[in-house]
Scaffold this active site. Structure first.
Site, PDB file in Angstrom:
ATOM      1  N   ARG A  90       0.817  -1.213   0.000  1.00  0.00           N
ATOM      2  CA  ARG A  90       0.000   0.000   0.000  1.00  0.00           C
ATOM      3  C   ARG A  90       0.850   1.262   0.000  1.00  0.00           C
ATOM      4  O   ARG A  90       0.299   2.365  -0.016  1.00  0.00           O
ATOM      5  CB  ARG A  90      -0.902   0.007   1.230  1.00  0.00           C
ATOM      6  CG  ARG A  90      -2.349  -0.401   0.916  1.00  0.00           C
ATOM      7  CD  ARG A  90      -3.107  -0.351   2.217  1.00  0.00           C
ATOM      8  NE  ARG A  90      -4.524  -0.223   2.061  1.00  0.00           N
ATOM      9  CZ  ARG A  90      -5.388  -1.236   2.080  1.00  0.00           C
ATOM     10  NH1 ARG A  90      -4.957  -2.468   2.153  1.00  0.00           N
ATOM     11  NH2 ARG A  90      -6.684  -1.011   2.002  1.00  0.00           N
ATOM     12  N   ARG A 134     -17.788  -3.547   9.674  1.00  0.00           N
ATOM     13  CA  ARG A 134     -16.450  -2.945   9.695  1.00  0.00           C
ATOM     14  C   ARG A 134     -16.506  -1.526  10.225  1.00  0.00           C
ATOM     15  O   ARG A 134     -17.343  -0.728   9.802  1.00  0.00           O
ATOM     16  CB  ARG A 134     -15.852  -2.950   8.280  1.00  0.00           C
ATOM     17  CG  ARG A 134     -15.293  -4.293   7.891  1.00  0.00           C
ATOM     18  CD  ARG A 134     -14.737  -4.285   6.493  1.00  0.00           C
ATOM     19  NE  ARG A 134     -13.703  -3.282   6.262  1.00  0.00           N
ATOM     20  CZ  ARG A 134     -12.824  -3.345   5.265  1.00  0.00           C
ATOM     21  NH1 ARG A 134     -12.855  -4.370   4.430  1.00  0.00           N
ATOM     22  NH2 ARG A 134     -11.938  -2.396   5.100  1.00  0.00           N
TER      23      ARG A 134
HETATM   24  P1  AMP Z   1      -8.619  -3.514   3.574  1.00  0.00           P
HETATM   25  O1  AMP Z   1      -9.383  -4.646   4.172  1.00  0.00           O
HETATM   26  O2  AMP Z   1      -7.587  -3.973   2.561  1.00  0.00           O
HETATM   27  O3  AMP Z   1      -9.497  -2.413   3.034  1.00  0.00           O
HETATM   28  O4  AMP Z   1      -7.763  -2.865   4.767  1.00  0.00           O
HETATM   29  C1  AMP Z   1      -8.405  -2.253   5.875  1.00  0.00           C
HETATM   30  C2  AMP Z   1      -7.424  -1.397   6.626  1.00  0.00           C
HETATM   31  O5  AMP Z   1      -6.338  -2.199   7.117  1.00  0.00           O
HETATM   32  C3  AMP Z   1      -6.737  -0.290   5.816  1.00  0.00           C
HETATM   33  O6  AMP Z   1      -7.541   0.878   5.701  1.00  0.00           O
HETATM   34  C4  AMP Z   1      -5.484  -0.047   6.664  1.00  0.00           C
HETATM   35  O7  AMP Z   1      -5.797   0.693   7.817  1.00  0.00           O
HETATM   36  C5  AMP Z   1      -5.118  -1.457   7.102  1.00  0.00           C
HETATM   37  N1  AMP Z   1      -4.195  -2.116   6.122  1.00  0.00           N
HETATM   38  C6  AMP Z   1      -4.467  -3.176   5.327  1.00  0.00           C
HETATM   39  N2  AMP Z   1      -3.409  -3.483   4.558  1.00  0.00           N
HETATM   40  C7  AMP Z   1      -2.441  -2.584   4.873  1.00  0.00           C
HETATM   41  C8  AMP Z   1      -1.109  -2.346   4.403  1.00  0.00           C
HETATM   42  N3  AMP Z   1      -0.569  -3.097   3.436  1.00  0.00           N
HETATM   43  N4  AMP Z   1      -0.417  -1.322   4.954  1.00  0.00           N
HETATM   44  C9  AMP Z   1      -0.947  -0.551   5.932  1.00  0.00           C
HETATM   45  N5  AMP Z   1      -2.177  -0.703   6.402  1.00  0.00           N
HETATM   46  C10 AMP Z   1      -2.942  -1.721   5.884  1.00  0.00           C
END
Ligand code: AMP
Length: 191
Positions: A90, A134
């Site tokens: 990310r 969520r």
């Molecule tokens: P997601 O389920 O992929 O939308 O991720 C939800 C949240 O998890 C994101 O908004 C970040 O706060 C955190 N997160 C997930 N993947 C990452 C990553 N690779 N680096 C940093 N934070 C992450």
């Protein structure tokens, strides 16, 4: 090994498309968001720290995320056909670290960029929020997550484009139509 990075803004359909890819290609799926939410659910001190970050729509630190990925790569079985990285990298720092971690293991990854219009992203996440439970699927946090995406994650696509390891697809279509585009790319990459 067929290693795919599914990249796209929050709400672009990375999780849904990962499920389709797993079903057809039998790849291992790593959703960093799912791993972090499991840590929160476990109620550990680390989980509490992560919860505060995710609820604000911010990113967990690169160091923590890179350590998590290194651990995951070490745990892969020998007969693994490849990995779908869903939600990682990310940041450009994470992308550089992933490239190095994969190179150390004689591997590389190709990025597939799910391009979806902003208004659809917001509608999808608001809808998902009705059932997902969520903490970050609410309008205020969604806007924050989109800003973080544009500032910190969009440059990751350029990183892979410069390395010619990049495909962009139109994500403003039905789930099946989006998967058909991904499927075409995976057929090319497989050979
Ligand atoms: P997601 O389920 O992929 O939308 O991720 C939800 C949240 O998890 C994101 O908004 C970040 O706060 C955190 N997160 C997930 N993947 C990452 C990553 N690779 N680096 C940093 N934070 C992450």
């Amino acid at each position: 090994m067929l290693n795919i990075i599914l990249c796209g803004a929050p709400g672009s359909g990375k999780g849904t498309q990962s499920d389709f890819i797993v079903e057809k290609y039998g790849l291992s799926h790593l959703s960093t968001g799912d791993v972090l939410r499991a840590e929160i659910k476990a109620g550990t001190p680390l989980g509490k720290e992560i919860d505060a970050i995710i609820s604000k729509g911010q990113l967990v630190s690169d160091d923590k995320m890179i350590a998590l990925i290194e651990h995951f790569l070490d745990s892969l079985s020998k007969d693994c056909k490849g990995v779908i990285f869903d939600g990682f990298p990310r940041t450009v720092a994470q992308a550089e670290a992933l490239t190095a971690m994969l190179a150390k293991r004689n591997m590389s990854a190709t990025l597939i960029d799910l391009m979806v219009e902003e208004q659809s992203l917001i509608e999808r996440m608001i809808n998902r929020g009705k059932t997902s439970g969520r903490a970050d699927d609410n309008l205020e946090t969604i806007k924050q997550r989109l800003q973080v995406f544009h500032r910190q994650t969009a440059p990751v696509a350029d990183f892979y484009l410069e390395q010619r390891n990049y495909f962009a697809i139109n994500g403003n279509k039905s789930m099946q139509q989006v998967f058909a585009q991904i499927d075409n790319i995976l057929q090319i990459l497989k050979h």
